[in-house]
Design an enzyme around this catalytic site. Structure first.
Site, PDB file in Angstrom:
ATOM      1  CG  ASP A   7      42.800   5.474 -40.656  1.00 21.58           C
ATOM      2  OD1 ASP A   7      42.673   6.695 -40.429  1.00 21.58           O
ATOM      3  OD2 ASP A   7      43.932   4.939 -40.754  1.00 21.58           O
ATOM      4  CB  SER A   8      43.015   8.566 -43.940  1.00 17.62           C
ATOM      5  OG  SER A   8      44.129   8.137 -43.170  1.00 17.62           O
ATOM      6  CE1 TYR A  39      40.804  10.782 -46.049  1.00 14.14           C
ATOM      7  CE2 TYR A  39      39.896  10.693 -43.833  1.00 14.14           C
ATOM      8  CZ  TYR A  39      39.808  10.363 -45.167  1.00 14.14           C
ATOM      9  OH  TYR A  39      38.740   9.626 -45.623  1.00 14.14           O
ATOM     10  N   GLY A  40      45.916  13.975 -43.194  1.00 10.96           N
ATOM     11  CA  GLY A  40      46.496  14.928 -42.241  1.00 10.96           C
ATOM     12  C   GLY A  40      47.137  16.152 -42.855  1.00 10.96           C
ATOM     13  CB  CYS A  70      40.990   8.341 -38.734  1.00 11.76           C
ATOM     14  SG  CYS A  70      41.858   9.679 -39.571  1.00 11.76           S
ATOM     15  CG  ASN A  71      43.964  10.198 -33.327  1.00  6.02           C
ATOM     16  OD1 ASN A  71      44.388   9.098 -33.682  1.00  6.02           O
ATOM     17  ND2 ASN A  71      43.723  10.487 -32.070  1.00  6.02           N
ATOM     18  CB  THR A  72      43.205  13.249 -39.269  1.00  7.57           C
ATOM     19  OG1 THR A  72      44.533  12.943 -38.846  1.00  7.57           O
ATOM     20  CG2 THR A  72      43.205  14.485 -40.124  1.00  7.57           C
ATOM     21  CB  CYS A 180      48.525   9.863 -36.056  1.00  8.74           C
ATOM     22  SG  CYS A 180      48.375   9.204 -37.739  1.00  8.74           S
ATOM     23  CB  THR A 181      45.210   5.083 -35.956  1.00  6.27           C
ATOM     24  OG1 THR A 181      44.805   5.680 -37.204  1.00  6.27           O
ATOM     25  CG2 THR A 181      44.188   5.442 -34.888  1.00  6.27           C
ATOM     26  CG  HIS A 182      48.625   5.900 -40.642  1.00  5.11           C
ATOM     27  ND1 HIS A 182      47.363   6.430 -40.697  1.00  5.11           N
ATOM     28  CD2 HIS A 182      48.811   5.258 -41.828  1.00  5.11           C
ATOM     29  CE1 HIS A 182      46.803   6.122 -41.868  1.00  5.11           C
ATOM     30  NE2 HIS A 182      47.660   5.414 -42.570  1.00  5.11           N
TER      31      HIS A 182
END
Ligand code: DGL
Length: 258
Positions: A7-8, A39-40, A70-72, A180-182
């Site tokens: 992930d970012s 990243y987003g 990470c979706n982004t 978004c995983t965050h």
């Protein structure tokens, strides 16, 4: 076999957290691109470069599968990475299908990063599901910053989310999809703000199921393990490991909220 989660930053830990429950016997690597998070809010070209560098590193670690948690990064780079490497690469998909299958003809709010909601991948998903009249998209970039500094629950988080969500008529919505995983770190505040009938859905179970389908998990490790890397540097510092542990404990608390 060694499975990498990438992930970012710290959002991907939510997917890994779920994977460790379902696959307790595996060896895991968690790679957070802490030098480049978030990243987003960057350009897709920059994100593609970051993902490319992370993949080079992970391939050199001889991992057998990579979960892009990470979706982004999935939105921007998963296709290019699959063209380049032959190992199983599992991406994130916002749980829009689950929402629409469970609650047909009801609206769904998909919260994600700016890159994800403006990207082609989500447009194609919406078209494929014929969800043009049901899916609404919202970027919540500040949640990534709050998560990275471990500000999980505060007056500022609540104020931000109340402000962002105030214009939706939630009577028309069945669910909020965390794209978004965050955003998994904030389920309690979302729960407090949203009416009780609005379900909170994430893509973690879907991603781990896909990992099980795609990766050959027959050879389980003698001993499970978990190593952390920040942008290619192994994390061994006690204070940093304690910080990571705090994220995992937060995810324990958020797990049951839906
Ligand atoms: N956790 C990431 C996602 O799922 C990216 C957040 C960011 O770096 O902006 O989209």
């Amino acid at each position: 076999m060694k499975i990498a989660f990438f992930d970012s930053g710290m959002g991907g830990l939510s997917v890994l957290h779920h994977a460790r429950k379902i696959l307790p016997q595996e060896e895991f690597i968690f790679f957070a691109d802490e030098d480049n998070v978030p990243y987003g809010t960057k350009s897709p070209e920059e994100v593609l470069r970051f993902v490319d560098a992370a993949f080079k590193f992970l391939i050199a670690q001889k991992v057998s599968a990579i979960v892009v948690a990470c979706n982004t990064a999935t939105s921007v780079a998963v296709k290019a990475m699959r063209e380049k490497y032959s190992l199983p690469i599992i991406g994130m998909e916002p749980a829009l299908k689950v929402a629409l299958d469970t609650f047909p003809n009801r609206k769904v709010l998909v919260a994600a990063t700016a890159i994800t909601i403006t990207g082609k991948k989500i447009r194609r998903l919406i078209e494929r599901l014929h969800a043009e009249n049901f899916a609404e998209l919202r970027a919540l970039p500040r949640l990534v910053e709050f998560a990275e500094r471990q500000e999980f629950k505060s007056a500022a988080v609540e104020k931000y989310l109340r402000g962002e969500l105030k214009d939706y008529d939630f009577e028309k919505f069945s669910s909020l999809v965390l794209g978004c995983t965050h955003f998994n770190y904030f389920k309690d505040t979302f729960r407090e703000i949203l009416p009780a009938h609005v379900k909170i859905l994430d893509g973690n179970a879907g991603t781990v199921n896909e990992l099980i389908r795609r990766a050959d998990l027959k050879e389980t490790a003698a001993q499970s393990s978990l190593e952390f890397f920040y942008s290619g540097r192994r994390v061994t510092d006690t204070a940093e490991l304690a910080r990571l542990e705090k994220f995992l404990r937060r995810l324990d608390e958020m797990e049951a909220i839906e």
